[in-house]
Design a protein around this motif. Structure first.
Motif, PDB file in Angstrom:
ATOM      1  N   ARG A  99       0.870  -1.192   0.046  1.00  0.00           N
ATOM      2  CA  ARG A  99      -0.079  -0.092   0.000  1.00  0.00           C
ATOM      3  C   ARG A  99       0.866   1.327   0.059  1.00  0.00           C
ATOM      4  O   ARG A  99       0.495   2.369  -0.797  1.00  0.00           O
ATOM      5  CB  ARG A  99      -0.770  -0.021   1.149  1.00  0.00           C
ATOM      6  N   ARG A 100       1.839   1.343   1.000  1.00  0.00           N
ATOM      7  CA  ARG A 100       2.673   2.447   1.009  1.00  0.00           C
ATOM      8  C   ARG A 100       3.428   2.781  -0.209  1.00  0.00           C
ATOM      9  O   ARG A 100       3.619   3.734  -0.889  1.00  0.00           O
ATOM     10  CB  ARG A 100       3.638   2.393   2.136  1.00  0.00           C
ATOM     11  N   LEU A 101       4.116   1.632  -0.652  1.00  0.00           N
ATOM     12  CA  LEU A 101       4.997   1.747  -1.687  1.00  0.00           C
ATOM     13  C   LEU A 101       4.229   2.016  -3.041  1.00  0.00           C
ATOM     14  O   LEU A 101       4.510   3.164  -3.957  1.00  0.00           O
ATOM     15  CB  LEU A 101       5.882   0.633  -1.980  1.00  0.00           C
ATOM     16  N   VAL A 102       3.381   1.364  -3.460  1.00  0.00           N
ATOM     17  CA  VAL A 102       2.456   1.447  -4.857  1.00  0.00           C
ATOM     18  C   VAL A 102       1.685   2.567  -4.664  1.00  0.00           C
ATOM     19  O   VAL A 102       1.713   3.652  -5.405  1.00  0.00           O
ATOM     20  CB  VAL A 102       1.628   0.399  -4.875  1.00  0.00           C
ATOM     21  N   GLY A 103       1.339   3.012  -3.332  1.00  0.00           N
ATOM     22  CA  GLY A 103       0.560   4.380  -3.001  1.00  0.00           C
ATOM     23  C   GLY A 103       1.294   5.547  -3.449  1.00  0.00           C
ATOM     24  O   GLY A 103       0.999   6.632  -4.139  1.00  0.00           O
ATOM     25  N   GLY A 104       2.480   5.622  -2.941  1.00  0.00           N
ATOM     26  CA  GLY A 104       3.760   6.594  -2.909  1.00  0.00           C
ATOM     27  C   GLY A 104       3.992   6.746  -4.429  1.00  0.00           C
ATOM     28  O   GLY A 104       4.020   7.775  -5.038  1.00  0.00           O
ATOM     29  N   ILE A 105       4.101   5.476  -5.196  1.00  0.00           N
ATOM     30  CA  ILE A 105       4.417   5.726  -6.555  1.00  0.00           C
ATOM     31  C   ILE A 105       3.284   6.363  -7.414  1.00  0.00           C
ATOM     32  O   ILE A 105       3.572   7.125  -8.383  1.00  0.00           O
ATOM     33  CB  ILE A 105       4.692   4.187  -7.127  1.00  0.00           C
ATOM     34  N   VAL A 106       2.056   5.962  -6.947  1.00  0.00           N
ATOM     35  CA  VAL A 106       0.805   6.578  -7.656  1.00  0.00           C
ATOM     36  C   VAL A 106       1.246   8.468  -7.551  1.00  0.00           C
ATOM     37  O   VAL A 106       1.152   8.947  -8.593  1.00  0.00           O
ATOM     38  CB  VAL A 106      -0.393   6.466  -7.208  1.00  0.00           C
ATOM     39  N   PHE A 107       1.220   8.761  -6.115  1.00  0.00           N
ATOM     40  CA  PHE A 107       1.393  10.098  -5.808  1.00  0.00           C
ATOM     41  C   PHE A 107       2.742  10.683  -6.858  1.00  0.00           C
ATOM     42  O   PHE A 107       2.296  11.725  -7.285  1.00  0.00           O
ATOM     43  CB  PHE A 107       1.679  10.207  -4.380  1.00  0.00           C
ATOM     44  N   TYR A 108       3.900   9.966  -6.695  1.00  0.00           N
ATOM     45  CA  TYR A 108       5.004  10.688  -7.319  1.00  0.00           C
ATOM     46  C   TYR A 108       4.738  10.643  -8.817  1.00  0.00           C
ATOM     47  O   TYR A 108       5.176  11.585  -9.328  1.00  0.00           O
ATOM     48  CB  TYR A 108       6.333   9.840  -6.914  1.00  0.00           C
ATOM     49  N   ARG A 109       4.224   9.781  -9.270  1.00  0.00           N
ATOM     50  CA  ARG A 109       3.855   9.746 -10.868  1.00  0.00           C
ATOM     51  C   ARG A 109       2.717  10.904 -11.290  1.00  0.00           C
ATOM     52  O   ARG A 109       3.101  11.665 -12.367  1.00  0.00           O
ATOM     53  CB  ARG A 109       3.359   8.516 -11.121  1.00  0.00           C
ATOM     54  N   LEU A 110       1.780  11.204 -10.318  1.00  0.00           N
ATOM     55  CA  LEU A 110       0.877  11.972 -10.656  1.00  0.00           C
ATOM     56  C   LEU A 110       1.554  13.517 -10.656  1.00  0.00           C
ATOM     57  O   LEU A 110       1.417  14.457 -11.439  1.00  0.00           O
ATOM     58  CB  LEU A 110      -0.282  12.186  -9.620  1.00  0.00           C
ATOM     59  N   VAL A 111       2.485  13.803  -9.596  1.00  0.00           N
ATOM     60  CA  VAL A 111       2.901  14.799  -9.333  1.00  0.00           C
ATOM     61  C   VAL A 111       3.943  15.088 -10.813  1.00  0.00           C
ATOM     62  O   VAL A 111       4.098  16.067 -11.225  1.00  0.00           O
ATOM     63  CB  VAL A 111       4.026  14.888  -8.182  1.00  0.00           C
ATOM     64  N   ALA A 112       4.916  14.065 -10.868  1.00  0.00           N
ATOM     65  CA  ALA A 112       5.958  14.282 -12.133  1.00  0.00           C
ATOM     66  C   ALA A 112       4.980  14.595 -13.375  1.00  0.00           C
ATOM     67  O   ALA A 112       5.297  15.531 -14.110  1.00  0.00           O
ATOM     68  CB  ALA A 112       6.673  13.118 -12.528  1.00  0.00           C
ATOM     69  N   GLY A 113       3.918  13.914 -13.750  1.00  0.00           N
ATOM     70  CA  GLY A 113       3.167  14.355 -14.814  1.00  0.00           C
ATOM     71  C   GLY A 113       2.606  15.528 -14.902  1.00  0.00           C
ATOM     72  O   GLY A 113       2.922  16.123 -15.742  1.00  0.00           O
ATOM     73  N   ASP A 114       2.150  15.939 -13.749  1.00  0.00           N
ATOM     74  CA  ASP A 114       1.707  17.535 -13.867  1.00  0.00           C
ATOM     75  C   ASP A 114       2.740  18.571 -14.151  1.00  0.00           C
ATOM     76  O   ASP A 114       2.728  19.555 -14.458  1.00  0.00           O
ATOM     77  CB  ASP A 114       0.809  17.846 -12.731  1.00  0.00           C
TER      78      ASP A 114
END
Ligand SMILES: Nc1ncnc2c1ncn2[C@@H]1O[C@H](COP(=O)(O)OP(=O)(O)O)[C@@H](O)[C@H]1O
Ligand SMILES: Nc1ncnc2c1ncn2[C@@H]1O[C@H](COP(=O)(O)OP(=O)(O)O)[C@@H](O)[C@H]1O
Ligand SMILES: [Mg+2]
Lengths: 603, 610
Positions: A99-114
């Motif tokens: 949860r923490r790792l994949v959730g973190g990856i989702v967050f960092y990807r969204l940020v990088a994308g924007d």
């Protein structure tokens, strides 16, 4: 869920919540697969958390109680109990890591994308747009605001897992004991509602503190940037007072946040404990009447203990929503900006100097306050034109227009007969070079600052550095061309920076060269040497067409044609001699020093 | 920078925390009571296991024997009361902590801000602007986060574990040893985890700094990016920075997740061990059933802190590092110190300046001004000329005490009343001596506000009058919003020359006895420049002025010309004296005259006279 939340707030927060959830939806849509995976892990975590309590209940009834009652270890059951505790905790651990790792990856990807989206947009938006927006704001759009939108994705998978957990918890309670479940049905929703109320009360306070933190930072930034002025005018006390008042506002806002926290946190911590006490109280009766087993009471009590913390994740999500919406609005404001600055596809054939013409050119920074009006210019290929005018008369604006950093509000700019907006971007950049009044250097090496990573040999770079008389100081730098210049080239003097900026333009052999007062930080002697070399360069065949904004007569004297700009219009044009001959205003402007000298001589 | 300090972080950390607390006394005010309240607040968490143990042993766990319900009710009621008390204590402790830390850190923030302004230009220039700003923003925020959240968690967790251990030992020392034995390997590995985590976070911070710099390029350098069509290159640099930042974040997140989760596994093993050993001890010894179950509840009090431990340790390290940076800033000596009022006073009225055997070198640089002995008489109008890099700006900065000489003294005064400017209070000095630097920096507010930097009390009418006095009415009247014109960040909504004009009006309003202009009009057209500087001279008639001349016409009009060459004062005299003296000045002047008098069609376009 949305509806139950909406009922809690007023219309404003209702709208905020609805919009917040819409942004969540968008984020989920962008990272569907990974987000789903994080939810799977999170649900695994939720389910195994409840399972943990179930194992304790089971062990109470099947291991602990029989063993104590019989005075003999129930070995088989004990081994099962031990294995159950360990295997449930392994599954729980997997759930947490996932949860923490994949959730973190989702967050960092969204940020990088924007971040990519916003910076791409910055690169497309025209210079006029950049001029109209404060630098600090644009930087925070790409950094803090983007993070503000998506940071809700950090607690989100956990919150969703918690909802699953609560469902499972209530189900296992129901299986254990109906009456004790009622305690859960009171305590869990209460916990939930308290969290919502807490975050609702906290949200605006946190937003307030956040914006005050921005104020404190911008006061500091500005004040340190202008340190020389602050110092030389002795304004340290006033600046400190200004900063102190911003800091004190922030302090009070933070204390307000803290006061709310101080009330809610102990209550939120105590609530599950109160639940346990209730379970024990009611449990007495249930056990006495034989309606339930002690193991069930213990299990339910334990459940309260371990569920309490995770439930707060729902509160975290709600707390983030206002920030999400604010960040989203700010970033959308950039991304949805309709300003277009399209380039055409026309090329500029040939390799010789480019001719420049303007027809009825007009421009205003603010509607109704034209800076330039009705400007007709004709500059033949290979000629040198000087633009002369008093401070604020629009010279820099003209330079930006003819290099197409700005687009005209009226009329047009023609390069070799083609309207500037029709010309291909790369073609335009290859043909036209502007040396701006204010120098900008990248935090990079000397070489990169000159070549801008185009394929240009070191020989050519040294050659042009010699032309602008920068070779000696670059040679003296510790790593020569490879020396890092640091933050905006602050390690160099103004004159040195200006020379690199000149070199950057010249090394490309432009076909139209626009110099906007680009030698102002140089001594007259140095400037003369550079200009002489420039003149030699353009004496050769195929030298560029030159438009130069200047005050010094040496520069003006280079010109085939002088354009006298006054109040955004062409007051006069001709050779320097002609203008001097017929225009008193022009004489006053360029001969100011001579007149001054004569006065001295007559004294 | 902190290489040396890293070698002994423990000692350093303690010193830093002690020093930090002494700088913010409000944080520790009444700390004894706060700690007492906080401990009382945490004690609440141990109530539940005790209640469970008591009730199970009072018959709740025993279906055959009778349930002593009276006793259980008593225990529960008692626990409820205690829970209430501990809740109130916790509230009181939190309010005290939030208020105290915020007050204390605001003191520290303002103090650090002030200290930055007290540092000389020299020290300021050795730091990136952004890093100075972080000292008074993010570093302080980091400390506050630590004191209010992480640090509190640290203290409370420690308290919670302590109380839990005491309760456990009271219930059964054997089982306590078992539980502690299970947690020991985790505790030992925390150090390694924390180290790796701090490396990972250092890397993240570094990538964030790079990211910020690269993202600033298309914003600050918009026109360069656009006019050289280097969008692709810029985008590539940004994409690389974003990607590097992303990777380092994911790596740090991996470490965080794993350490966080390992506590859960250890908790599971502890539960299993408590169950196995507890049951066995119960059968062979006198351990009660309630105690075994209570232990499982008590273990949760260890799991929580263990989960957070690595993160707490990392954040604590960050906070100490931030604190250390702020303290280092505060401990950087203000090398140009304000002696305060009353040491030496400037005589009222006219002022002159005197350099006695002055030498100056930038830190770790060569001497850039040497053997400087010169006296500027009151009311003299002095022009300073010389090539780029000859030391003119350095001279001006010494004169206005933005820097102190390495050797020798600079004094202000007249006749036989001279005061070493190092002895003159800043308030006095800045009132009498004003310098206008080349870069016309404006604050992001209205034109009027910016002009008032020169004279705080000036009315709008006085501002307009000052603009008029400098002959800038034409320019001013063309501004659509007049005094209310917004100048933009750093004044960028005005043209470069206009910014310099504002700075000039500002200095006229300041009405100093001694004015120093450092190429203050380099971006202004000649006519406006002459009009404004002459008007300024008239306004300041009878004042002393030093003008670093961008154009030699200034020297022609001055009472006296100082010529610098390679860090030495090589010529000193009037224009008339020097213009034919065959020295540096003659050469500079000749080249100036040559380029200035090219007009009138004497020389054909395209060629330059030597
Ligand atoms: N970014 C901007 N926003 C608003 N007004 C501007 C901006 N840049 C310049 N101006 C205004 O436009 C006028 C012309 O400026 P500019 O072309 O820079 O003059 P010059 O180069 O001749 O000194 C000035 O009055 C200035 O205040
Ligand atoms: N902040 C600084 N750090 C190190 N060297 C400097 C700094 N500022 C100026 N210098 C050096 O000191 C010398 C004199 O500089 P300056 O006084 O600015 O000359 P001028 O004003 O005559 O152009 C130059 O060699 C310059 O490179
Ligand atoms: Mg300009």
């Amino acid at each position: 869920m949305t509806t139950s939340l909406d009922n809690l707030g007023g219309t404003d927060t209702t709208d905020l919540t609805r919009r917040g959830f819409r942004v969540l939806g968008i984020g989920i849509g962008r990272q569907k697969a990974l987000f789903t995976l994080s939810i799977v892990f999170s649900v695994l975590f939720g389910a195994t958390t409840v399972a943990d309590a179930w194992v304790l209940g089971w062990a109470t009834d099947h291991v602990i109680r029989p063993s104590f009652e019989d005075g003999d270890v129930a070995t088989g059951a004990l081994v099962t109990g031990v294995l159950l505790f360990i295997s449930v905790s392994i599954l729980r651990m997997i759930g947490v890591v996932g949860r923490r790792l994949v959730g973190g990856i989702v967050f960092y990807r969204l940020v990088a994308g924007d971040r990519r989206r916003v910076t791409r947009k910055y690169l497309r938006l025209p210079v006029s747009w950049h001029q109209a927006h404060p630098t600090g704001q644009l930087l925070s759009n790409a950094n803090a605001d983007v993070e503000a939108i998506w940071s809700v994705f950090m607690p989100l998978p956990m919150a969703i897992g918690v909802i699953a957990m609560l469902v499972v918890a209530v189900a296992t309670m129901l299986a254990a004991d109906l009456v004790l479940t009622l305690v859960g049905l009171v305590v869990f929703p209460l916990l939930f509602v308290l969290n919502v109320v807490y975050q609702r009360r906290q949200g605006p306070r946190m937003a307030q503190a956040q914006s005050l933190r921005g104020d404190v930072s911008s006061v500091a930034h500005e004040s340190f940037d202008g340190a020389l002025v602050v110092k030389s005018l002795g304004r340290e006390d006033e600046e400190t007072a200004r900063f102190a008042s911003a800091s004190e506002e922030l302090r009070d806002a933070n204390i307000a946040v803290g006061r709310v926290r101080a009330v809610f946190e102990p209550v939120l911590e105590a609530l599950p404990s109160i639940g346990v006490l209730l379970v024990v109280l009611l449990g007495i009766g249930r056990i006495e009447s034989g309606a339930t087993d002690p193991g069930d009471v213990v299990q339910i009590a334990y459940l309260f203990t371990i569920v309490a913390m995770p439930v707060r994740a729902i509160g975290w999500v709600l707390a983030e929503l206002p920030r999400t919406v604010v960040g989203w609005d700010r970033v959308r404001g950039v991304l949805d900006d309709p300003t277009r600055f399209p380039y055409g596809t026309a090329d500029l054939p040939g390799s010789g100097p480019v001719g420049l013409r303007t027809e009825g050119l007009g421009f205003a920074y603010e509607p109704g306050e034209p800076v330039l009006a009705d400007l007709d210019l004709e500059i033949t290929p290979g000629s040198v034109t000087a633009v002369v005018g008093s401070t604020g008369s629009g010279k820099s604006t003209l330079a930006s227009l003819v290099t197409r950093l700005l687009d005209a509000d009226e009329g047009q700019v023609l390069l070799d007969g083609r309207p500037a907006p029709d010309i291909d971007h790369d073609e335009l950049a290859a043909a036209v070079a502007l040396v701006p009044q204010a120098t900008f250097l990248f935090d990079d090496t000397v070489r990169s600052n000159v070549t801008l990573d185009a394929e240009i040999s070191d020989e050519a770079v040294w050659d042009v550095l010699r032309t602008v008389q920068a070779d000696r100081f670059v040679e003296a730098l510790p790593q020569g061309l490879d020396t890092q210049l640091g933050e905006r080239g602050t390690s160099l003097s103004g004159g040195q920076r200006q020379r690199l900026s000149l070199a950057r333009a010249l090394v490309r052999d432009p076909r139209l060269l626009v110099l906007d007062d680009a030698t102002s930080a140089l001594d007259p002697a140095v400037e003369q040497r550079i200009l002489r070399a420039l003149a030699e360069r353009s004496q050769g065949e195929g030298g560029p067409t030159v438009l130069v904004v200047a005050y010094r007569k040496a520069t003006i004297a280079l010109a085939d044609q002088v354009v006298h700009l006054a109040d955004g219009r062409i007051a006069d044009r001709g050779t320097h001699a002609e203008l001097r001959e017929r225009s008193a205003a022009y004489r006053d402007l360029v001969d100011a020093y001579d007149q001054a000298r004569e006065e001295v001589d007559h004294e | 920078m902190s290489e040396k300090k890293k070698s002994d972080p423990r000692e350093g950390s303690l010193r830093i925390i002690r020093r930090g607390l002494s700088l913010s006394p409000a944080i520790v005010e009444g700390w004894r009571r706060t700690v007492l309240l906080a401990l009382l607040g945490t004690a609440g968490s141990s109530l539940v296991p005790i209640v469970v143990q008591r009730s199970v042993d009072s018959g709740l766990g025993d279906t055959q024997g009778g349930v002593d319900s009276g006793r259980i009710v008593l225990v529960v009621v008692l626990a409820a009361v205690l829970l209430g008390v501990s809740g109130v204590a916790s509230w009181a402790a939190k309010v005290r902590i939030f208020t105290g830390t915020e007050r204390g850190l605001t003191q520290l923030r303002v103090r650090a801000f002030r200290h930055v302004h007290d540092l000389s230009m020299l020290t300021q220039n050795t730091q990136r602007r952004g890093s100075l700003v972080s000292r008074v923003t993010s570093d302080i925020d980091q400390i506050s986060l630590f004191l209010q959240s992480t640090g509190m968690i640290l203290v409370l967790s420690a308290g919670q574990m302590l109380v839990a251990t005491v309760v456990m030992a009271f219930l059964s020392w054997q089982l306590t040893l078992v539980v502690i034995g299970v947690f020991i390997p985790l505790a030992l590995s925390l150090k390694i985890f924390a180290e790796r985590m701090s490396i990972a976070y250092d890397r993240v911070r570094q990538t964030v700094a790079d990211l910020l710099t690269t993202i600033a390029e298309p914003v600050v350098g918009a026109s360069v990016v656009r006019s050289y069509a280097i969008e692709r290159r810029t985008q590539q640099r940004i994409d690389d920075a974003i990607q590097t930042n992303y990777r380092s974040n994911v790596k740090a997140q991996t470490i965080v997740s794993v350490t966080f989760a390992s506590a859960i596994l250890v908790g599971g093993v502890a539960n299993a061990a408590a169950l196995g050993v507890g049951v066995w001890l119960g059968v062979v010894g006198d351990l009660s059933m309630g105690t075994v179950i209570a232990f499982i509840f008590l273990i949760t009090l260890f799991v929580g802190p263990a989960q957070m431990a690595t993160q707490v340790i990392t954040e604590a390290q960050n906070a100490v590092a931030s604190w250390r940076r702020v303290i280092e800033l505060l401990e950087t000596p203000a090398d140009v110190v304000d002696p305060g009022p009353g040491v030496a006073a400037l005589p009222t009225g006219d002022l002159g300046a005197r350099f006695s055997a002055v030498r100056f070198a930038y830190p770790e640089g060569p001497t850039v001004l040497a053997d400087l002995d010169v006296t500027i008489e009151p009311r003299q109008r002095v022009a300073v000329v010389g090539e780029t890099g000859s030391g003119k700006t350095t001279f001006a900065k010494l004169l206005t005490r933005l820097m102190d000489p390495v050797e020798g003294t600079v004094s202000l005064g007249r006749d036989d009343q001279w005061a070493d400017i190092a002895q003159v209070s800043f308030a006095d000095l800045r009132r009498h001596v004003v310098m206008v630097p080349q870069e016309g920096f404006l604050f992001d507010s209205s034109l009027a506000e910016n002009l008032r930097y020169g004279r705080r009390s000036a009315t709008d009418a006085e501002l307009v009058a000052a603009i008029g006095d400098l002959g800038l009415v034409d320019w001013f009247e063309a501004l659509p919003r007049g005094l209310e014109t917004r100048v933009g960040q750093r004044g960028e909504s005005l043209s470069a020359g206009e910014r310099q004009l504002v700075a000039l009006v500002r200095s006229a309003l300041a009405d100093p006895a001694f004015l120093v202009l450092d190429e203050a009009t380099s971006a202004v057209d000649p006519q406006t420049e002459l009009r404004a500087t002459r008007a300024l001279e008239v306004l300041l008639d009878g004042r002393t002025s030093v003008t670093i001349a961008h154009r030699l016409s200034t020297a022609e009009n001055a009472d006296r010309v100082l010529v610098f060459d390679a860090g030495r004062l090589v010529e000193d005299g009037s224009h008339a004296d020097l213009v034919d003296a065959g020295g540096v000045y003659q050469r500079l002047h000749a080249s100036w005259v040559a380029q200035a008098s090219l007009g009138g069609g004497v020389t054909p376009a395209g060629t330059l006279a030597p």
